[in-house]
Design a protein around this motif. Structure first.
Motif, PDB file in Angstrom:
ATOM      1  N   UNK A 132      44.102  21.745 -21.013  1.00  0.00           N
ATOM      2  CA  UNK A 132      43.471  20.943 -22.062  1.00  0.00           C
ATOM      3  C   UNK A 132      42.034  20.643 -21.664  1.00  0.00           C
ATOM      4  N   UNK A 133      41.090  20.878 -22.575  1.00  0.00           N
ATOM      5  CA  UNK A 133      39.694  20.535 -22.311  1.00  0.00           C
ATOM      6  C   UNK A 133      39.157  19.678 -23.441  1.00  0.00           C
ATOM      7  N   UNK A 134      38.647  18.499 -23.105  1.00  0.00           N
ATOM      8  CA  UNK A 134      37.905  17.718 -24.094  1.00  0.00           C
ATOM      9  C   UNK A 134      36.441  18.104 -23.948  1.00  0.00           C
ATOM     10  N   UNK A 135      35.842  18.589 -25.026  1.00  0.00           N
ATOM     11  CA  UNK A 135      34.438  18.980 -24.989  1.00  0.00           C
ATOM     12  C   UNK A 135      33.674  17.956 -25.826  1.00  0.00           C
ATOM     13  N   UNK A 136      32.924  17.096 -25.128  1.00  0.00           N
ATOM     14  CA  UNK A 136      32.266  15.985 -25.826  1.00  0.00           C
ATOM     15  C   UNK A 136      31.006  16.457 -26.536  1.00  0.00           C
ATOM     16  N   UNK A 137      30.907  16.087 -27.803  1.00  0.00           N
ATOM     17  CA  UNK A 137      29.753  16.507 -28.580  1.00  0.00           C
ATOM     18  C   UNK A 137      29.424  15.428 -29.606  1.00  0.00           C
ATOM     19  N   UNK A 138      28.449  15.725 -30.448  1.00  0.00           N
ATOM     20  CA  UNK A 138      28.088  14.794 -31.522  1.00  0.00           C
ATOM     21  C   UNK A 138      28.286  15.536 -32.839  1.00  0.00           C
ATOM     22  N   UNK A 139      28.883  14.883 -33.829  1.00  0.00           N
ATOM     23  CA  UNK A 139      29.090  15.571 -35.107  1.00  0.00           C
ATOM     24  C   UNK A 139      27.735  15.741 -35.793  1.00  0.00           C
ATOM     25  N   UNK A 140      27.366  17.011 -36.020  1.00  0.00           N
ATOM     26  CA  UNK A 140      26.016  17.308 -36.500  1.00  0.00           C
ATOM     27  C   UNK A 140      25.818  16.971 -37.970  1.00  0.00           C
ATOM     28  N   UNK A 141      26.892  16.875 -38.733  1.00  0.00           N
ATOM     29  CA  UNK A 141      26.734  16.611 -40.162  1.00  0.00           C
ATOM     30  C   UNK A 141      27.787  15.649 -40.649  1.00  0.00           C
ATOM     31  N   UNK A 142      27.839  15.501 -41.947  1.00  0.00           N
ATOM     32  CA  UNK A 142      28.833  14.613 -42.544  1.00  0.00           C
ATOM     33  C   UNK A 142      30.190  15.279 -42.616  1.00  0.00           C
ATOM     34  N   UNK A 143      31.157  14.557 -43.153  1.00  0.00           N
ATOM     35  CA  UNK A 143      32.492  15.142 -43.258  1.00  0.00           C
ATOM     36  C   UNK A 143      32.544  16.186 -44.366  1.00  0.00           C
ATOM     37  N   UNK A 144      31.705  15.990 -45.357  1.00  0.00           N
ATOM     38  CA  UNK A 144      31.659  16.966 -46.464  1.00  0.00           C
ATOM     39  C   UNK A 144      30.202  17.147 -46.866  1.00  0.00           C
ATOM     40  N   UNK A 145      29.925  18.209 -47.587  1.00  0.00           N
ATOM     41  CA  UNK A 145      28.578  18.497 -48.065  1.00  0.00           C
ATOM     42  C   UNK A 145      28.118  17.337 -48.959  1.00  0.00           C
ATOM     43  N   UNK A 146      27.005  16.693 -48.597  1.00  0.00           N
ATOM     44  CA  UNK A 146      26.518  15.577 -49.418  1.00  0.00           C
ATOM     45  C   UNK A 146      26.984  14.217 -48.921  1.00  0.00           C
ATOM     46  N   UNK A 147      27.741  14.164 -47.833  1.00  0.00           N
ATOM     47  CA  UNK A 147      28.182  12.900 -47.239  1.00  0.00           C
ATOM     48  C   UNK A 147      26.941  12.137 -46.734  1.00  0.00           C
ATOM     49  N   UNK A 148      26.678  10.949 -47.287  1.00  0.00           N
ATOM     50  CA  UNK A 148      25.474  10.197 -46.912  1.00  0.00           C
ATOM     51  C   UNK A 148      25.597   9.590 -45.508  1.00  0.00           C
ATOM     52  N   UNK A 149      26.789   9.548 -44.968  1.00  0.00           N
ATOM     53  CA  UNK A 149      27.034   9.071 -43.599  1.00  0.00           C
ATOM     54  C   UNK A 149      26.477   7.676 -43.315  1.00  0.00           C
ATOM     55  N   UNK A 150      26.563   6.795 -44.296  1.00  0.00           N
ATOM     56  CA  UNK A 150      26.061   5.427 -44.110  1.00  0.00           C
ATOM     57  C   UNK A 150      26.840   4.713 -43.013  1.00  0.00           C
ATOM     58  N   UNK A 151      28.013   5.242 -42.659  1.00  0.00           N
ATOM     59  CA  UNK A 151      28.863   4.610 -41.644  1.00  0.00           C
ATOM     60  C   UNK A 151      28.450   4.962 -40.221  1.00  0.00           C
ATOM     61  N   UNK A 152      27.466   5.825 -40.025  1.00  0.00           N
ATOM     62  CA  UNK A 152      27.077   6.192 -38.644  1.00  0.00           C
ATOM     63  C   UNK A 152      25.566   6.407 -38.509  1.00  0.00           C
ATOM     64  N   UNK A 153      24.757   5.400 -38.868  1.00  0.00           N
ATOM     65  CA  UNK A 153      23.304   5.594 -38.801  1.00  0.00           C
ATOM     66  C   UNK A 153      22.804   5.850 -37.379  1.00  0.00           C
ATOM     67  N   UNK A 154      23.448   5.252 -36.385  1.00  0.00           N
ATOM     68  CA  UNK A 154      22.942   5.350 -35.010  1.00  0.00           C
ATOM     69  C   UNK A 154      23.145   6.748 -34.417  1.00  0.00           C
ATOM     70  N   UNK A 155      24.061   7.543 -34.968  1.00  0.00           N
ATOM     71  CA  UNK A 155      24.351   8.847 -34.372  1.00  0.00           C
ATOM     72  C   UNK A 155      23.208   9.850 -34.523  1.00  0.00           C
TER      73      UNK A 155
END
Ligand code: TPP
Length: 214
Positions: A132-155
């Motif tokens: 098992x390998x956990x590969x830590x990363x940052x989600x580069x986009x929203x969950x769907x096309x056009x997701x404004x991602x207001x829930x994760x401004x700091x990312x």
């Protein structure tokens, strides 16, 4: 999302969270029975760790010492929920709990990922059973096309600092122009592929029953 190319060993992705893990276990079993020396790799997010499919597949993989790597792309988010909201053990601790070789690595540096994955694959190939390998990363986009991602401004700030593509560009010593010309070449290839697909004839209705097993 629905990419597959068996000629390259890519068995297919799909939209059902964790569904690829038992498929990979099946591929690992086939490789083991046929003594092909291959390792099946399942890619999934932290969300998959909460599913029965994950736990069932790991249980079988351990019991049968399957040549399998479970690779968790750990980006801190499960759709719109913070991955740590559940408060349980970290991803790699789950693999370790099943007795797997289990590790957590920085996914923003491609050389780190390559080196550790090569090591782990060698161990799995030697007959040690699944890993098992956990590969830590940052989600580069929203969950769907056009997701404004207001829930994760700091990312957005974190992504700027850890973007694996930018880090690779710097590590390769590419200039801005060289990097842009590589991007343009890839875009042109994708454009051609899309045009070819749009011009292709629709399949006949009869083909609906091809490759269907009951
Ligand atoms: C079996 C199943 N349950 C629920 C969903 C709805 N759903 C789509 S994505 C998602 C969260 C996935 O989390 P993660 O794997 O961490 O992916 P990420 O948020 O990083 O894209 C859920 C619950 C689904 N696609 N499949």
């Amino acid at each position: 999302m629905h990419l597959a190319d068996p000629s390259l060993g890519i068995l297919g992705a799909n939209g059902v969270v964790a569904a690829g893990i038992p498929i990979a276990a099946g591929a690992a079993l086939a490789a083991q029975i046929n003594e092909r020396g291959q390792v099946a790799v399942a890619f999934f997010g932290e969300g998959a760790l909460h599913t029965g499919a994950f736990h069932e597949a790991v249980t079988l993989a351990v019991a049968w010492r399957l040549p399998m790597l479970l690779l968790c792309e750990s980006n801190g988010w499960v759709e719109f929920t913070r991955a740590d909201a559940w408060g349980g053990p970290e991803p790699a601790a789950r693999g370790a709990a099943y007795g797997l070789l289990s590790d957590s690595i920085d996914g923003s540096d491609v050389t780190v990922v390559l080196a550790r994955v090569e090591e782990v694959l060698e161990t799995v190939r030697s007959g040690a059973g699944p890993a098992f390998l956990e590969v830590k990363t940052v989600r580069a986009g929203g969950h769907y096309e056009g997701d404004a991602q207001a829930y994760r401004p700091e990312d957005a700030v974190v992504l700027e600092a850890t973007d694996p593509l930018l880090r690779s560009r710097d590590a390769l010593g590419l200039t801005e122009d060289e990097a842009k010309s590589l991007v343009h070449a890839a875009e042109a290839e994708m454009e051609t592929a899309a045009e070819t697909a749009l011009k292709a004839p629709y399949p006949s209705p009869a083909s609906l029953m091809e490759d269907v097993y009951a």
